[in-house]
Motif scaffolding. Structure first.
Motif, PDB file in Angstrom:
ATOM      1  N   LEU A 177       2.189  -4.398  10.358  1.00 16.04           N
ATOM      2  CA  LEU A 177       2.101  -4.642   8.849  1.00 16.04           C
ATOM      3  C   LEU A 177       2.034  -2.922   8.350  1.00 16.04           C
ATOM      4  O   LEU A 177       1.460  -2.017   8.973  1.00 16.04           O
ATOM      5  CB  LEU A 177       0.655  -4.752   8.352  1.00 16.04           C
ATOM      6  CG  LEU A 177       0.536  -6.347   8.447  1.00 16.04           C
ATOM      7  CD1 LEU A 177      -0.976  -6.586   8.092  1.00 16.04           C
ATOM      8  CD2 LEU A 177       1.409  -7.163   7.638  1.00 16.04           C
ATOM      9  N   GLY A 178       2.845  -2.536   7.465  1.00 16.02           N
ATOM     10  CA  GLY A 178       2.532  -1.035   6.760  1.00 16.02           C
ATOM     11  C   GLY A 178       2.107  -1.426   5.492  1.00 16.02           C
ATOM     12  O   GLY A 178       1.550  -2.665   5.225  1.00 16.02           O
ATOM     13  N   ILE A 179       1.831  -0.328   4.657  1.00 12.24           N
ATOM     14  CA  ILE A 179       1.367  -0.740   3.320  1.00 12.24           C
ATOM     15  C   ILE A 179       2.020  -0.134   2.429  1.00 12.24           C
ATOM     16  O   ILE A 179       2.513   1.124   2.474  1.00 12.24           O
ATOM     17  CB  ILE A 179      -0.261  -0.348   3.314  1.00 12.24           C
ATOM     18  CG1 ILE A 179      -0.929  -0.421   1.897  1.00 12.24           C
ATOM     19  CG2 ILE A 179      -0.068   1.223   3.728  1.00 12.24           C
ATOM     20  CD1 ILE A 179      -2.479  -0.391   1.930  1.00 12.24           C
ATOM     21  N   GLY A 180       2.298  -0.562   0.952  1.00  9.72           N
ATOM     22  CA  GLY A 180       3.036   0.077  -0.049  1.00  9.72           C
ATOM     23  C   GLY A 180       2.229   0.637  -1.089  1.00  9.72           C
ATOM     24  O   GLY A 180       1.002   0.461  -0.906  1.00  9.72           O
ATOM     25  N   GLU A 181       2.913   1.600  -1.829  1.00  8.01           N
ATOM     26  CA  GLU A 181       2.051   2.037  -2.712  1.00  8.01           C
ATOM     27  C   GLU A 181       1.277   1.324  -3.591  1.00  8.01           C
ATOM     28  O   GLU A 181       0.276   1.541  -4.314  1.00  8.01           O
ATOM     29  CB  GLU A 181       3.022   3.040  -3.913  1.00  8.01           C
ATOM     30  CG  GLU A 181       3.191   4.372  -3.008  1.00  8.01           C
ATOM     31  CD  GLU A 181       4.303   5.416  -3.697  1.00  8.01           C
ATOM     32  OE1 GLU A 181       4.007   5.199  -5.066  1.00  8.01           O
ATOM     33  OE2 GLU A 181       5.038   5.901  -3.193  1.00  8.01           O
ATOM     34  N   THR A 182       1.896   0.091  -3.845  1.00 11.52           N
ATOM     35  CA  THR A 182       1.049  -0.929  -4.684  1.00 11.52           C
ATOM     36  C   THR A 182      -0.080  -1.633  -4.008  1.00 11.52           C
ATOM     37  O   THR A 182      -0.767  -2.575  -4.455  1.00 11.52           O
ATOM     38  CB  THR A 182       2.000  -1.934  -5.499  1.00 11.52           C
ATOM     39  OG1 THR A 182       2.446  -2.723  -4.272  1.00 11.52           O
ATOM     40  CG2 THR A 182       3.170  -1.313  -6.382  1.00 11.52           C
ATOM     41  N   GLY A 183      -0.156  -1.540  -2.731  1.00 13.37           N
ATOM     42  CA  GLY A 183      -1.050  -2.114  -1.772  1.00 13.37           C
ATOM     43  C   GLY A 183      -0.545  -3.392  -1.281  1.00 13.37           C
ATOM     44  O   GLY A 183      -1.194  -4.018  -0.616  1.00 13.37           O
ATOM     45  N   HIS A 184       0.921  -3.241  -1.429  1.00 11.66           N
ATOM     46  CA  HIS A 184       1.250  -4.537  -0.715  1.00 11.66           C
ATOM     47  C   HIS A 184       1.439  -4.708   0.627  1.00 11.66           C
ATOM     48  O   HIS A 184       1.589  -3.565   1.474  1.00 11.66           O
ATOM     49  CB  HIS A 184       2.602  -4.872  -1.285  1.00 11.66           C
ATOM     50  CG  HIS A 184       3.933  -3.874  -1.054  1.00 11.66           C
ATOM     51  ND1 HIS A 184       4.933  -3.674  -1.862  1.00 11.66           N
ATOM     52  CD2 HIS A 184       4.071  -3.171   0.092  1.00 11.66           C
ATOM     53  CE1 HIS A 184       5.684  -2.750  -1.439  1.00 11.66           C
ATOM     54  NE2 HIS A 184       5.271  -2.715  -0.281  1.00 11.66           N
ATOM     55  N   ILE A 185       1.419  -5.599   1.411  1.00 12.55           N
ATOM     56  CA  ILE A 185       1.839  -6.025   2.884  1.00 12.55           C
ATOM     57  C   ILE A 185       2.726  -6.802   2.424  1.00 12.55           C
ATOM     58  O   ILE A 185       2.835  -7.729   1.834  1.00 12.55           O
ATOM     59  CB  ILE A 185       0.620  -6.638   3.572  1.00 12.55           C
ATOM     60  CG1 ILE A 185      -0.096  -7.707   3.095  1.00 12.55           C
ATOM     61  CG2 ILE A 185      -0.266  -5.502   4.128  1.00 12.55           C
ATOM     62  CD1 ILE A 185      -1.261  -8.469   3.809  1.00 12.55           C
ATOM     63  N   ALA A 204      -4.777   7.358  -0.835  1.00  8.29           N
ATOM     64  CA  ALA A 204      -5.389   6.526  -1.859  1.00  8.29           C
ATOM     65  C   ALA A 204      -5.385   5.258  -1.888  1.00  8.29           C
ATOM     66  O   ALA A 204      -6.375   4.551  -2.039  1.00  8.29           O
ATOM     67  CB  ALA A 204      -4.719   7.126  -3.250  1.00  8.29           C
ATOM     68  N   ILE A 205      -4.169   4.742  -1.481  1.00 13.10           N
ATOM     69  CA  ILE A 205      -4.259   2.893  -1.363  1.00 13.10           C
ATOM     70  C   ILE A 205      -4.635   2.558  -0.246  1.00 13.10           C
ATOM     71  O   ILE A 205      -5.325   1.315  -0.172  1.00 13.10           O
ATOM     72  CB  ILE A 205      -2.516   2.823  -1.272  1.00 13.10           C
ATOM     73  CG1 ILE A 205      -2.527   1.233  -1.846  1.00 13.10           C
ATOM     74  CG2 ILE A 205      -1.579   2.992  -0.141  1.00 13.10           C
ATOM     75  CD1 ILE A 205      -3.094   1.026  -3.086  1.00 13.10           C
ATOM     76  N   ALA A 211      -6.144   8.994   6.393  1.00 20.56           N
ATOM     77  CA  ALA A 211      -7.729   8.714   6.409  1.00 20.56           C
ATOM     78  C   ALA A 211      -8.494   9.520   5.492  1.00 20.56           C
ATOM     79  O   ALA A 211      -9.695   9.412   5.464  1.00 20.56           O
ATOM     80  CB  ALA A 211      -8.151   8.368   7.750  1.00 20.56           C
ATOM     81  N   SER A 212      -7.589  10.539   4.945  1.00 12.22           N
ATOM     82  CA  SER A 212      -8.466  11.572   4.298  1.00 12.22           C
ATOM     83  C   SER A 212      -9.425  11.465   3.023  1.00 12.22           C
ATOM     84  O   SER A 212     -10.215  12.035   2.802  1.00 12.22           O
ATOM     85  CB  SER A 212      -7.463  12.559   4.103  1.00 12.22           C
ATOM     86  OG  SER A 212      -6.419  12.309   2.943  1.00 12.22           O
ATOM     87  N   LEU A 213      -9.101  10.299   2.497  1.00  8.95           N
ATOM     88  CA  LEU A 213      -9.900   9.708   1.191  1.00  8.95           C
ATOM     89  C   LEU A 213     -10.926   8.532   1.575  1.00  8.95           C
ATOM     90  O   LEU A 213     -11.576   8.245   0.539  1.00  8.95           O
ATOM     91  CB  LEU A 213      -8.847   9.122   0.040  1.00  8.95           C
ATOM     92  CG  LEU A 213      -8.130  10.548  -0.433  1.00  8.95           C
ATOM     93  CD1 LEU A 213      -7.253  10.082  -1.603  1.00  8.95           C
ATOM     94  CD2 LEU A 213      -8.923  11.715  -0.896  1.00  8.95           C
ATOM     95  N   LEU A 214     -11.321   8.441   2.680  1.00  8.93           N
ATOM     96  CA  LEU A 214     -12.003   7.163   3.030  1.00  8.93           C
ATOM     97  C   LEU A 214     -13.450   7.972   3.067  1.00  8.93           C
ATOM     98  O   LEU A 214     -13.822   9.131   3.273  1.00  8.93           O
ATOM     99  CB  LEU A 214     -11.881   6.700   4.570  1.00  8.93           C
ATOM    100  CG  LEU A 214     -10.546   6.199   4.802  1.00  8.93           C
ATOM    101  CD1 LEU A 214     -10.473   5.681   6.427  1.00  8.93           C
ATOM    102  CD2 LEU A 214     -10.611   4.807   3.960  1.00  8.93           C
TER     103      LEU A 214
END
Ligand code: GLP
Length: 256
Positions: free
Chosen positions: A131-139, A205-206, A239-242
């Motif tokens: 899985l990747g992740i899109g800007e809208t948080g989609h898988i 961010a996402i 991972a920088s905003l975790l």
């Protein structure tokens, strides 16, 4: 959920590729769920290199991709079928009829989605889904809101996603198809193992929202937190905003 943070995109990508290699060597007839997008290009590059070195054999592997644009045929350079041929299938010893993507040119899209689900079931189910992740948080293309019991279906892409993917269409979001066929969140959650890879600060961010925010249909990637065998591989930038709490639970490999 197992969270692994690697120092850079190269090492994160290699780790994802090695998970695929382990699956292929541990199963007689592996069923692999594949994803597209820029994030996956390096994974497929690594797999092709390993294949060239005779380290992996795809001859008994069956694949199912997450999604395909509606209206694009396999010969269309922007189609996900074309992407898969170009980045992986044409370079490894996989049987052409063992590679599956939903057909975005089918006359009856609902019937196509039902037959895609049936083909996954006939194969015995997906062992490992990338899985990747899109800007809208989609898988896949599970745009918000996507209920967690959704199955393979036709969806409308959001303006954000069409903008995100415009680069592959000469930079013009209007050229990105409005609709796509995608495995549902429910379909994805049925895979025996999930592996999400995200790279770069553009995803930070996402990624934080998906891993730390509310679990629900507004961010379909948050669903992976409900899966018993899920690994998330990030580079330091994504991972920088975790939060410190999340980082505490992660396995962190530091660069030298
Ligand atoms: C597309 C695909 C997704 C993918 C996402 C991320 O929208 N449908 O499956 O995860 O893009 O793409 P990229 O890796 O290019 O950021």
């Amino acid at each position: 959920m197992r969270l692994v943070i690697m120092p850079d995109p190269t090492s994160a990508t290699q780790l994802a590729a090695s998970a695929v290699m382990s699956l292929l060597s541990s199963r007689d007839r592996p069923v692999l769920g594949l994803a597209t997008g820029r994030t996956m290009e390096g994974v497929y590059r690594d797999l092709c290199k390993s294949h060239d070195r005779d380290e992996i054999d795809f001859s008994k592997t069956t694949t199912f991709n997450l999604d395909e644009y509606v209206g694009l045929s396999s010969s269309d350079p922007e189609s996900y079928r074309h992407y898969m041929q170009d980045h992986l299938f044409d370079h490894v010893n996989i049987a052409p009829d063992a590679t599956h993507l939903p057909d975005g040119t089918a006359e009856n899209l609902d019937a196509e989605c039902a037959s895609y689900e049936a083909a996954i079931a006939r194969s015995g189910g997906i062992d490992l889904q990338l899985l990747g992740i899109g800007e809208t948080g989609h898988i896949g293309f599970n745009e918000p809101p996507s209920a967690f019991d959704t199955r393979t279906r036709c969806v409308t892409l959001t303006p954000t996603t069409r903008q995100q993917n415009a680069a592959m269409f000469g930079g013009d979001p209007a050229k990105v198809p409005e609709h796509a066929l995608t495995m549902g969140v429910g379909t994805i959650l049925e895979a025996r193992q999930l592996l999400l890879l995200a790279l770069g600060d553009g995803k930070a961010a996402i990624v934080a929202r998906a891993l730390e925010g509310e679990v629900g249909p507004e961010i379909s990637a948050s669903a992976i937190r409900l899966h018993a065998r899920c690994t998330v591989i990030l580079d330091e930038a994504s991972a920088s905003l975790l939060s410190p709490e999340t980082l505490e639970s992660a396995k962190i490999h530091r660069g030298s």
